[in-house]
Motif scaffolding. Structure first.
Motif, PDB file in Angstrom:
ATOM      1  N   SER A  14       0.420  -1.627   0.162  1.00 24.86           N
ATOM      2  CA  SER A  14       0.177   0.056   0.025  1.00 24.86           C
ATOM      3  C   SER A  14       1.057   1.084  -0.316  1.00 24.86           C
ATOM      4  N   ALA A  15       2.267   0.865   0.435  1.00 23.42           N
ATOM      5  CA  ALA A  15       2.584   2.346   0.497  1.00 23.42           C
ATOM      6  C   ALA A  15       4.491   1.700   0.625  1.00 23.42           C
ATOM      7  N   VAL A  16       5.682   3.005  -0.433  1.00 22.73           N
ATOM      8  CA  VAL A  16       6.710   2.480   0.009  1.00 22.73           C
ATOM      9  C   VAL A  16       7.638   3.700   0.251  1.00 22.73           C
ATOM     10  N   ALA A  17       9.182   3.060   0.836  1.00 21.81           N
ATOM     11  CA  ALA A  17       9.511   4.511   0.828  1.00 21.81           C
ATOM     12  C   ALA A  17      11.422   4.039   0.965  1.00 21.81           C
ATOM     13  N   LEU A  18      12.392   4.605   0.421  1.00 18.93           N
ATOM     14  CA  LEU A  18      13.522   4.271  -0.076  1.00 18.93           C
ATOM     15  C   LEU A  18      14.599   5.261   0.765  1.00 18.93           C
ATOM     16  N   SER A  19      15.315   4.776   1.408  1.00 20.73           N
ATOM     17  CA  SER A  19      16.275   5.117   2.246  1.00 20.73           C
ATOM     18  C   SER A  19      16.861   5.282   1.445  1.00 20.73           C
ATOM     19  N   ARG A  20      18.298   7.103   2.092  1.00 21.56           N
ATOM     20  CA  ARG A  20      18.384   7.883   1.649  1.00 21.56           C
ATOM     21  C   ARG A  20      19.356   7.690  -0.235  1.00 21.56           C
ATOM     22  N   ASN A  21      20.304   6.372   0.149  1.00 17.66           N
ATOM     23  CA  ASN A  21      21.051   6.563  -0.581  1.00 17.66           C
ATOM     24  C   ASN A  21      20.617   5.022  -1.610  1.00 17.66           C
ATOM     25  N   GLY A  22      19.394   4.590  -0.976  1.00 14.73           N
ATOM     26  CA  GLY A  22      18.303   3.431  -1.921  1.00 14.73           C
ATOM     27  C   GLY A  22      18.739   1.769  -1.786  1.00 14.73           C
ATOM     28  N   GLU A  23      20.011   1.933  -0.268  1.00 13.60           N
ATOM     29  CA  GLU A  23      20.519   0.884   0.051  1.00 13.60           C
ATOM     30  C   GLU A  23      18.930  -0.132   0.892  1.00 13.60           C
ATOM     31  N   PHE A  24      17.890   0.802   0.985  1.00 13.80           N
ATOM     32  CA  PHE A  24      16.944   0.297   1.779  1.00 13.80           C
ATOM     33  C   PHE A  24      15.611   0.460   1.228  1.00 13.80           C
ATOM     34  N   ALA A  25      14.840  -0.594   1.083  1.00 14.51           N
ATOM     35  CA  ALA A  25      13.544  -0.188   0.668  1.00 14.51           C
ATOM     36  C   ALA A  25      12.354  -1.070   1.952  1.00 14.51           C
ATOM     37  N   PHE A  26      10.980   0.411   2.033  1.00 13.93           N
ATOM     38  CA  PHE A  26      10.128   0.251   3.158  1.00 13.93           C
ATOM     39  C   PHE A  26       9.400  -0.101   2.566  1.00 13.93           C
ATOM     40  N   VAL A  27       8.238  -0.652   2.597  1.00 17.02           N
ATOM     41  CA  VAL A  27       6.834  -1.359   2.199  1.00 17.02           C
ATOM     42  C   VAL A  27       5.872  -1.993   3.352  1.00 17.02           C
ATOM     43  N   GLY A  28       5.172  -1.083   2.878  1.00 20.74           N
ATOM     44  CA  GLY A  28       4.036  -0.498   4.249  1.00 20.74           C
ATOM     45  C   GLY A  28       3.103  -1.559   4.067  1.00 20.74           C
ATOM     46  N   MET A  29       1.893  -1.869   3.973  1.00 17.96           N
ATOM     47  CA  MET A  29       0.982  -3.675   3.390  1.00 17.96           C
ATOM     48  C   MET A  29       0.185  -3.776   4.396  1.00 17.96           C
ATOM     49  N   GLU A  30      -1.108  -4.065   3.410  1.00 24.81           N
ATOM     50  CA  GLU A  30      -2.210  -4.311   4.434  1.00 24.81           C
ATOM     51  C   GLU A  30      -2.291  -4.872   4.952  1.00 24.81           C
ATOM     52  N   ASP A  31      -1.439  -5.570   5.692  1.00 27.57           N
ATOM     53  CA  ASP A  31      -1.820  -6.346   6.688  1.00 27.57           C
ATOM     54  C   ASP A  31      -0.986  -5.745   7.789  1.00 27.57           C
ATOM     55  N   ALA A  32      -1.161  -4.624   7.875  1.00 22.97           N
ATOM     56  CA  ALA A  32      -0.481  -3.588   9.122  1.00 22.97           C
ATOM     57  C   ALA A  32       0.465  -3.666   8.959  1.00 22.97           C
ATOM     58  N   GLN A  33       1.386  -4.444   8.317  1.00 19.95           N
ATOM     59  CA  GLN A  33       3.183  -4.694   8.606  1.00 19.95           C
ATOM     60  C   GLN A  33       4.110  -2.972   7.796  1.00 19.95           C
ATOM     61  N   ILE A  34       4.815  -2.884   7.975  1.00 24.64           N
ATOM     62  CA  ILE A  34       6.161  -2.313   7.139  1.00 24.64           C
ATOM     63  C   ILE A  34       7.590  -3.058   6.943  1.00 24.64           C
ATOM     64  N   SER A  35       7.843  -3.632   6.226  1.00 26.93           N
ATOM     65  CA  SER A  35       9.039  -4.724   6.063  1.00 26.93           C
ATOM     66  C   SER A  35      10.033  -3.662   5.437  1.00 26.93           C
ATOM     67  N   LYS A  36      11.216  -3.765   6.315  1.00 31.12           N
ATOM     68  CA  LYS A  36      12.356  -3.334   5.742  1.00 31.12           C
ATOM     69  C   LYS A  36      13.450  -4.575   4.851  1.00 31.12           C
ATOM     70  N   PHE A  37      13.392  -4.113   3.631  1.00 31.45           N
ATOM     71  CA  PHE A  37      13.858  -4.972   2.119  1.00 31.45           C
ATOM     72  C   PHE A  37      15.137  -4.852   2.435  1.00 31.45           C
TER      73      PHE A  37
END
Length: 317
Positions: free
Chosen positions: A118-141
């Motif tokens: 449902s939503a995404v964000a990136l760290s400053r240099n793109g090393e990590f992706a943050f992914v918000g989801m419909e199941d109430a979790q945010i995963s850091k990839f």
């Protein structure tokens, strides 16, 4: 802080809602799902229905790249983000996400999320992706090596994410009537910001000191994160709804994109609307009735606004 409505209403009138863009372009015809500007406003990224994603040079409006998650298939791009250093972009459909080089246009990471994105964000240099989801979790990839580094939790679906430019803090807005501030490195919860309704839009300053939260039928709130309190309440009217927001000018001002084709320039210290632009919507380009200003950004001396009908507008204060 409800007294701010009168002063802000006067400020809106004085600002002049009839200010118009210097120029406008139609980037896509219809089916816009999401959009973002790179932090310096140089690039415009749009995600579409049935047409994948595309990147333009914001000033020349030349198309630079067209992105899909599978060869020979158009992807419904529903969430996008840029890294603060402008070198990486992220696109997401309902269950997959891809990181891209904004210099070469090549993909260098592909993952499948464990739940609907449902939503995404990136760290400053793109090393990590943050992914918000419909199941109430945010995963850091880990966008370079793959795999989930850590997981953060709300009590309801995630509506929005934003990352500070220094990558120290992440803010999330949820249907559980809260926004949360996280240490983006460890995933530690730093602060919970309460709301009277589900939080649909969030933003965070470049230095991670200020946050913005927006909920339906509620004033937009600006928070001092370390002080753990709301310092400004922006009442934009009963029928006004926020679609996008970004801190600019060393976090002294805000650009607010509305769901009625308006853009407001707000001064935080003075607590007033400096100027308002009414974006056009009755041209032959407007093949649908979409009115959301889905992205705003300052680029040099100019202000950019992207509307969900595919129009890009250039303004000057």
């Amino acid at each position: 802080m409800r007294h701010t409505f009168t002063s802000l209403f006067i400020a809106l009138v004085l600002a002049g809602c009839n200010s118009k863009p210097l120029d406008s372009w139609q980037l896509v015809d219809n089916g816009v799902l999401t959009g973002a500007f790179s932090p310096n406003g140089q690039l415009t990224l749009i995600g579409t229905l049935y047409q994948g994603g595309a990147v333009w040079n914001s000033r020349t409006t030349n198309t630079l790249f067209r992105w899909n998650h599978q060869a020979d298939f158009y992807t419904d791009i529903e969430s996008v983000a840029f890294s603060a250093d402008n070198r990486v972009a992220l696109t997401a459909d309902r269950y997959t996400l891809v990181s891209w080089s904004t210099e070469t246009g090549e993909a260098f990471g592909y993952w499948r999320a464990p739940a609907e994105i449902s939503a995404v964000a990136l760290s400053r240099n793109g090393e990590f992706a943050f992914v918000g989801m419909e199941d109430a979790q945010i995963s850091k990839f880990n966008a370079l090596l793959g795999g989930v580094e850590t997981t953060m939790f709300h009590q309801g679906p995630i509506n929005d994410l934003a990352m500070s430019a220094n990558s120290n803090r992440l803010i999330s807005g949820s249907e559980d009537y809260t926004a949360k501030i996280w240490n983006s490195e460890s995933g530690e919860l730093l602060l919970t910001l309460p709301s009277e309704n589900q939080v649909t839009k969030v933003a965070i300053s470049d230095n991670g000191q200020l946050a913005l939260t927006s909920a339906p039928s509620e004033p937009v709130l600006i928070w001092a994160i370390d002080g753990k309190r709301a310092i400004r309440e922006i009442n934009l009217g009963i029928n006004a709804a926020l679609a996008s927001a970004v801190f600019i000018e060393n976090d002294q001002r805000l650009l607010l994109g509305m769901r009625n084709r308006q853009v407001h320039l707000y001064d935080i210290a003075a607590d007033n609307i400096v100027k308002t632009w009414q974006l056009p919507g009755d041209s032959a380009w407007a093949v649908n009735t979409s009115r959301d200003v889905i992205a705003v950004e300052k680029s040099g001396d100019f202000i950019l606004a992207l509307v969900s009908d595919g129009q890009l507008h250039l303004m000057k204060e």
